[in-house]
Scaffold this active site. Structure first.
Site, short mmCIF file in Angstrom:
data_model
loop_
_atom_site.label_atom_id
_atom_site.label_comp_id
_atom_site.label_asym_id
_atom_site.label_seq_id
_atom_site.Cartn_x
_atom_site.Cartn_y
_atom_site.Cartn_z
N TRP A 52 6.78 6.41 64.43
CA TRP A 52 8.08 6.77 63.87
C TRP A 52 7.98 7.96 62.93
CZ3 TRP A 52 11.10 1.67 62.35
CH2 TRP A 52 11.31 0.93 63.52
N THR A 108 34.06 -0.46 57.35
CA THR A 108 32.88 0.40 57.49
C THR A 108 33.22 1.44 58.55
OG1 THR A 108 31.91 -0.89 59.26
CG2 THR A 108 31.28 -1.49 57.04
N LYS A 111 11.43 8.47 67.44
CA LYS A 111 10.32 7.71 68.01
C LYS A 111 9.48 8.64 68.87
CE LYS A 111 12.96 3.52 67.64
NZ LYS A 111 14.34 3.93 67.42
N GLU A 135 29.01 -3.25 53.01
CA GLU A 135 28.81 -4.70 53.15
C GLU A 135 28.16 -5.31 51.92
OE1 GLU A 135 28.24 -2.41 55.40
OE2 GLU A 135 28.50 -3.14 57.45
P1 ADP Z 1 29.62 4.40 55.97
O1 ADP Z 1 28.80 4.74 57.17
O2 ADP Z 1 30.93 3.78 56.19
O3 ADP Z 1 29.61 5.47 54.92
P2 ADP Z 1 28.20 2.89 54.07
O4 ADP Z 1 28.74 3.72 52.98
O5 ADP Z 1 28.24 1.44 53.93
O6 ADP Z 1 28.88 3.19 55.39
O7 ADP Z 1 26.76 3.42 54.41
C1 ADP Z 1 25.61 2.68 54.12
C2 ADP Z 1 24.39 3.40 54.61
O8 ADP Z 1 24.24 4.66 53.96
C3 ADP Z 1 23.12 2.68 54.29
O9 ADP Z 1 22.88 1.64 55.21
C4 ADP Z 1 22.10 3.80 54.37
O10 ADP Z 1 21.72 4.08 55.70
C5 ADP Z 1 22.86 4.98 53.85
N1 ADP Z 1 22.53 5.21 52.44
C6 ADP Z 1 23.23 4.84 51.36
N2 ADP Z 1 22.61 5.25 50.23
C7 ADP Z 1 21.49 5.87 50.60
C8 ADP Z 1 20.40 6.51 49.90
N3 ADP Z 1 20.37 6.61 48.59
N4 ADP Z 1 19.40 7.03 50.64
C9 ADP Z 1 19.41 6.94 51.99
N5 ADP Z 1 20.39 6.37 52.69
C10 ADP Z 1 21.42 5.85 52.02
#
Ligand code: ADP
Length: 546
Positions: A444, A185, A439, A330
């Site tokens: 929020w 990640t 915040k 994850e």
């Molecule tokens: P990285 O930060 O490595 O790119 P990930 O690809 O695992 O990590 O990112 C996951 C995060 O991306 C989610 O926890 C969420 O915050 C955001 N995310 C993914 N898809 C969406 C979506 N359709 N809308 C809003 N946020 C999203």
């Protein structure tokens, strides 16, 4: 009493065995790094992967060993991926957009033995190879004719290595819980952490993602995964494609609007998937050229929130159905997809569009709930928002080498770090990442919602919202805008545009214009960098409050 059914471990190479047997002539079409478009069938993939597995054994790679890859979506990457996994080795995909320091950390932490790379990445690896402690040799994913003059140690040519392999190689049998793939990640806080997929989790995830209420994949589809294999398994598509017999079109290094358009058009792609920034480039190209999307039926948009204005253009102007998807590394990574469910068929289209904007609902194998700060479950009313927790066989139970400690609560739930609502139909909507939510006076404000509205303005290319310190309210929103070239749209114009679309107290306190908004390696707005950039920013309202 146990059931009396066969023990048939869910191993990833069974996917390409099936594809070769029942969809052997379906194609993988790749834009190669060397230039030309190359075509292979699933039969060839199966034989090639076996040959590669045999060649890898010849190098001494065995079950449990980790190999690194830095490669675009393409045939060779797929062949290597299935061959190595079939041997019981672990394919660790690296994102070339990471900084060299992060790559060094990740490769050393994962202890990658051999490293496979596309020609594009020779300079990156040459630059860091002296700091890579465990890499024994580099295999350049090309043929002899294109082998570069390189200082990479023990550099070998992929095609030559493969030529020494045996396409009659027999897959070994092993436990379905065996590790198959690894992806770090991006680690917005602390060091990147390794997510380790198993054969079973990959197969189950591909099955559930391709089911009818999710991606509804089948052998009649032609899929273009723009989302890279190094971005969490290209959202299941490199597994789910051959599993269902869908053809795959692999874009290689070219992800700009014209190149993606060319593949969508010439290969008659029916389904494609990528992050919003990629679609923004494609839509700009369509606008400039007046081209249309006659073959494309569905586009999956995820990784970051899909702005409603983007959804409207795909749906209304180009007649392409948008599937908004949410997930994370994850989670293998798909967690939810937004498709219309039974019972909502008669809902007027306008009402459905309001739901379609949400991130959707999970396919079977994912449990989901929202909780407050005290861990109490919140109602599914579409209004109450809280921490989004997930559980299931394709969700991480720990990070590689135990980094980050215990990541599950006592009942096995994983906190996604996202804040969301869930409505009475089970559709989940992300309010924000918990780190990004603003915040203000104990309440929020969703940065995502403000960004989504702001990009709806015709002069805005990209918008980001961050919280900036405020003496009275703790934090207030600052709207950061990239304007279209030549546009003179002003602070006042944008605030007026938002007026009436949001509650008064959500109104950004200021608007700033920048040439560029920083992105993470996976194409998301890099809020941490923006917060640093605007750390000393004084809002006009802060002066007034003091
Ligand atoms: P990285 O930060 O490595 O790119 P990930 O690809 O695992 O990590 O990112 C996951 C995060 O991306 C989610 O926890 C969420 O915050 C955001 N995310 C993914 N898809 C969406 C979506 N359709 N809308 C809003 N946020 C999203």
């Amino acid at each position: 009493m146990h059931g009396l059914m066969q023990d048939w471990p869910l191993l990833t190479h069974r996917i390409i065995d099936h594809a070769a047997s029942f969809h052997g002539t379906r194609e993988i079409v790749s834009r190669s790094v060397e230039g030309p478009i190359v075509r292979h069938t699933y039969s060839e993939l199966n034989a090639g992967a076996r040959k590669m597995a045999s060649a890898l054994s010849g190098l001494g790679i065995k079950k449990g060993d980790i190999i690194g890859t830095m490669a675009w979506n393409g045939y060779r990457h797929m062949e290597l991926w299935y061959g190595a996994m079939g041997l019981g080795a672990v394919v660790h995909t690296l994102n070339p957009r990471l900084f060299p320091e992060q790559l060094v950390y990740i490769i050393n932490h994962a202890e990658d033995g051999y490293f496979f790379l596309d020609l594009t990445f020779v300079p990156i690896l040459e630059g860091i190879q002296d700091r890579l402690k465990t890499v024994k040799g580099f295999i350049i994913m090309t043929d002899e004719a294109h082998m570069p003059d390189t200082s990479l140690r023990n550099a070998q040519c992929y095609e030559t290595l493969k030529a020494g392999g045996d396409d009659g190689f027999q897959w070994p049998e092993f436990d379905e819980k065996t590790a198959a793939g690894m992806c770090y990640t991006s680690g917005t806080t602390g060091n990147p952490k390794g997510v380790l997929y198993s054969h079973k989790s990959n197969v189950l995830h591909a099955l559930s993602s391709s089911s009818a209420d999710a991606l509804a994949l089948s052998s009649v589809e032609t899929i273009l995964p723009v989302v890279p294999m190094f971005h969490a398994n290209s959202w299941a598509l490199v597994f789910a494609g051959p599993m269902t017999g869908a053809s795959l079109v692999m874009p290689g290094a070219a992800m700009d609007g014209p190149s993606i358009y060319e593949l969508l058009d010439t290969e008659k792609v029916t389904l494609t998937a990528a992050v919003p920034t990629v679609w923004q480039m494609l839509l700009m190209h369509l606008e400039e050229t007046g081209k249309t999307l006659p073959h494309l039926k569905r586009v999956v948009i995820g990784g970051a929130a899909c702005p409603p204005s983007m959804m409207d253009i795909f749906e209304d102007k180009y007649d392409v159905e948008v599937i908004h998807a949410w997930g994370m590394t994850e989670m293998s990574p798909l967690g939810s997809l937004c498709t219309r469910k039974g019972g909502l068929e008669d809902m007027p289209d306008k009402a459905w569009r309001a739901i379609q904007r949400k991130q959707g609902r999970p396919p079977f194998s994912i449990e989901m709930k929202i909780v407050d700060d005290a861990g109490e479950e919140l109602p599914w009313d579409g209004k109450s928002f809280g921490h989004l927790l997930v559980r299931g066989p394709c969700v991480s139970s720990a990070y590689f080498k135990g980094e980050g400690g215990d990541i599950l609560d006592k009942d096995g739930w994983f906190d996604t770090g996202d804040v969301s609502t869930i409505d009475e139909h089970g559709y989940m909507e992300i309010t924000d990442r918990s780190k990004d939510v603003i915040k203000s006076g104990g309440e929020w404000i969703s940065s995502i919602e403000l960004e989504n509205l702001a990009v709806g303005h015709r002069d805005v290319i990209e918008a980001a919202v961050i919280g900036v310190a405020h003496p009275k309210w703790d934090e207030r929103p600052l709207l950061i805008i990239v304007r279209k070239e030549g546009s003179k749209v002003s602070r006042e114009d944008l605030l007026e545009f938002l007026d009436g679309q949001i509650a008064k107290w959500w109104m950004p306190d200021d608007v700033v214009f920048v040439d560029e908004i920083p992105h993470t390696a996976t194409g998301k707005i890099q809020k941490t960098a923006l917060r640093e950039q605007f750390a000393d920013y004084r809002l006009p309202s802060a002066d007034a409050a003091e």
